[in-house]
Motif scaffolding. Structure first.
Motif, PDB file in Angstrom:
ATOM      1  N   UNK A   1      -5.188  16.259 -13.200  1.00  0.00           N
ATOM      2  CA  UNK A   1      -4.949  15.439 -12.018  1.00  0.00           C
ATOM      3  C   UNK A   1      -3.836  14.462 -12.369  1.00  0.00           C
ATOM      4  N   UNK A   2      -2.844  14.386 -11.535  1.00  0.00           N
ATOM      5  CA  UNK A   2      -1.683  13.545 -11.803  1.00  0.00           C
ATOM      6  C   UNK A   2      -1.698  12.254 -11.011  1.00  0.00           C
ATOM      7  N   UNK A   3      -2.643  12.125 -10.085  1.00  0.00           N
ATOM      8  CA  UNK A   3      -2.750  10.936  -9.236  1.00  0.00           C
ATOM      9  C   UNK A   3      -4.180  10.431  -9.303  1.00  0.00           C
ATOM     10  N   UNK A   4      -4.320   9.109  -9.430  1.00  0.00           N
ATOM     11  CA  UNK A   4      -5.639   8.479  -9.436  1.00  0.00           C
ATOM     12  C   UNK A   4      -5.777   7.628  -8.174  1.00  0.00           C
ATOM     13  N   UNK A   5      -7.010   7.517  -7.693  1.00  0.00           N
ATOM     14  CA  UNK A   5      -7.311   6.727  -6.509  1.00  0.00           C
ATOM     15  C   UNK A   5      -8.252   5.599  -6.908  1.00  0.00           C
ATOM     16  N   UNK A   6      -8.030   4.418  -6.347  1.00  0.00           N
ATOM     17  CA  UNK A   6      -8.915   3.278  -6.588  1.00  0.00           C
ATOM     18  C   UNK A   6      -9.538   2.849  -5.277  1.00  0.00           C
ATOM     19  N   UNK A   7     -10.871   2.915  -5.184  1.00  0.00           N
ATOM     20  CA  UNK A   7     -11.593   2.499  -3.978  1.00  0.00           C
ATOM     21  C   UNK A   7     -11.896   1.013  -4.104  1.00  0.00           C
ATOM     22  N   UNK A   8     -11.156   0.194  -3.386  1.00  0.00           N
ATOM     23  CA  UNK A   8     -11.336  -1.257  -3.425  1.00  0.00           C
ATOM     24  C   UNK A   8     -12.203  -1.716  -2.267  1.00  0.00           C
ATOM     25  N   UNK A   9     -13.032  -2.728  -2.511  1.00  0.00           N
ATOM     26  CA  UNK A   9     -13.862  -3.290  -1.440  1.00  0.00           C
ATOM     27  C   UNK A   9     -12.944  -3.986  -0.433  1.00  0.00           C
TER      28      UNK A   9
ATOM     29  N   UNK B   1       0.562  22.467  -5.964  1.00  0.00           N
ATOM     30  CA  UNK B   1       0.010  21.367  -5.154  1.00  0.00           C
ATOM     31  C   UNK B   1      -1.477  21.167  -5.448  1.00  0.00           C
ATOM     32  N   UNK B   2      -1.923  19.934  -5.325  1.00  0.00           N
ATOM     33  CA  UNK B   2      -3.321  19.575  -5.574  1.00  0.00           C
ATOM     34  C   UNK B   2      -3.855  18.778  -4.391  1.00  0.00           C
ATOM     35  N   UNK B   3      -5.172  18.771  -4.283  1.00  0.00           N
ATOM     36  CA  UNK B   3      -5.845  17.951  -3.281  1.00  0.00           C
ATOM     37  C   UNK B   3      -6.831  17.046  -4.006  1.00  0.00           C
ATOM     38  N   UNK B   4      -6.658  15.746  -3.835  1.00  0.00           N
ATOM     39  CA  UNK B   4      -7.501  14.738  -4.474  1.00  0.00           C
ATOM     40  C   UNK B   4      -8.514  14.220  -3.467  1.00  0.00           C
ATOM     41  N   UNK B   5      -9.826  14.343  -3.745  1.00  0.00           N
ATOM     42  CA  UNK B   5     -10.817  13.749  -2.843  1.00  0.00           C
ATOM     43  C   UNK B   5     -10.694  12.218  -2.866  1.00  0.00           C
ATOM     44  N   UNK B   6     -10.791  11.610  -1.702  1.00  0.00           N
ATOM     45  CA  UNK B   6     -10.630  10.164  -1.573  1.00  0.00           C
ATOM     46  C   UNK B   6     -11.782   9.628  -0.732  1.00  0.00           C
ATOM     47  N   UNK B   7     -12.594   8.757  -1.313  1.00  0.00           N
ATOM     48  CA  UNK B   7     -13.697   8.142  -0.571  1.00  0.00           C
ATOM     49  C   UNK B   7     -13.291   6.687  -0.285  1.00  0.00           C
ATOM     50  N   UNK B   8     -13.045   6.410   0.995  1.00  0.00           N
ATOM     51  CA  UNK B   8     -12.603   5.082   1.416  1.00  0.00           C
ATOM     52  C   UNK B   8     -13.821   4.314   1.935  1.00  0.00           C
ATOM     53  N   UNK B   9     -14.180   3.259   1.218  1.00  0.00           N
ATOM     54  CA  UNK B   9     -15.343   2.435   1.599  1.00  0.00           C
ATOM     55  C   UNK B   9     -14.873   1.093   2.115  1.00  0.00           C
ATOM     56  N   UNK B  10     -15.502   0.615   3.194  1.00  0.00           N
ATOM     57  CA  UNK B  10     -15.144  -0.702   3.720  1.00  0.00           C
ATOM     58  C   UNK B  10     -16.267  -1.214   4.606  1.00  0.00           C
ATOM     59  N   UNK B  11     -16.171  -2.495   4.939  1.00  0.00           N
ATOM     60  CA  UNK B  11     -17.141  -3.131   5.819  1.00  0.00           C
ATOM     61  C   UNK B  11     -16.404  -3.694   7.033  1.00  0.00           C
TER      62      UNK B  11
END
Length: 163
Positions: free
Chosen positions: A35-43, A151-161
């Motif tokens: 994986x060449x890209x990282x995702x950060x799920x921020x509050x 090409x790659x597909x990165x799962x992204x879980x977006x959390x918010x309130x």
């Protein structure tokens, strides 16, 4: 004693040797799984029932770049965030940052539009009050100075309130 036929064991041994070689770091098969890209799920907190904007943070690993959302050449695969609707959340069209110009030493006249290092995609949402989570995905094509990868597909879980 059970005997194996030498004609059958030679292809199997060759297949196992090839699989072991491809699994070693640095080989094409092993690299294609990276994986060449990282995702950060921020509050994050947004206003409830009003159009608000979430920031979706990504980091391209050192030594690599990905095509921007608007690559300069037709055959390059754009970076794209796909965001489906979720319970209580209506997402809008993502807004992508401008790409950085990038040139290869072997072709300095062509400038490519890429993301390297950190980049943020802005996602407009309208959400009901409460905690929410959206299962999205980022499709991208990573390259280094010598070549581009599948090409790659990165799962992204977006959390918010939404309050």
């Amino acid at each position: 004693m059970k005997r194996t036929h030498p004609i059958l064991t030679a292809p199997i041994a060759a297949l196992l040797a090839t699989a072991a070689l491809l699994a070693q770091p640095g080989n094409i098969n092993a690299q294609s799984k990276a994986s060449y890209v990282a995702y950060t799920d921020l509050a994050q907190t947004v206003a409830a029932n009003r159009r608000s904007t979430l920031e979706v943070h990504f980091r391209v690993l050192p030594g690599y770049h990905v095509n921007s959302h608007t690559p300069t050449l037709d055959y390059l695969i754009p970076t794209a965030l796909t965001v489906p609707a979720a319970a209580g959340v209506k997402p809008g069209e993502p807004a992508y940052p401008a790409g950085q110009p990038y040139t290869f030493s072997f072709d300095p006249k062509n400038k490519l539009s890429v993301y390297a290092g950190d980049f943020i995609v802005k996602l407009p949402v309208t959400a009901a009050p409460g905690a929410h989570s959206i299962e999205a995905s980022l499709r991208y094509q990573a390259c280094n100075n010598a070549s581009c990868f599948a090409p790659k597909t990165l799962p992204v879980k977006i959390s918010f309130t939404a309050k």
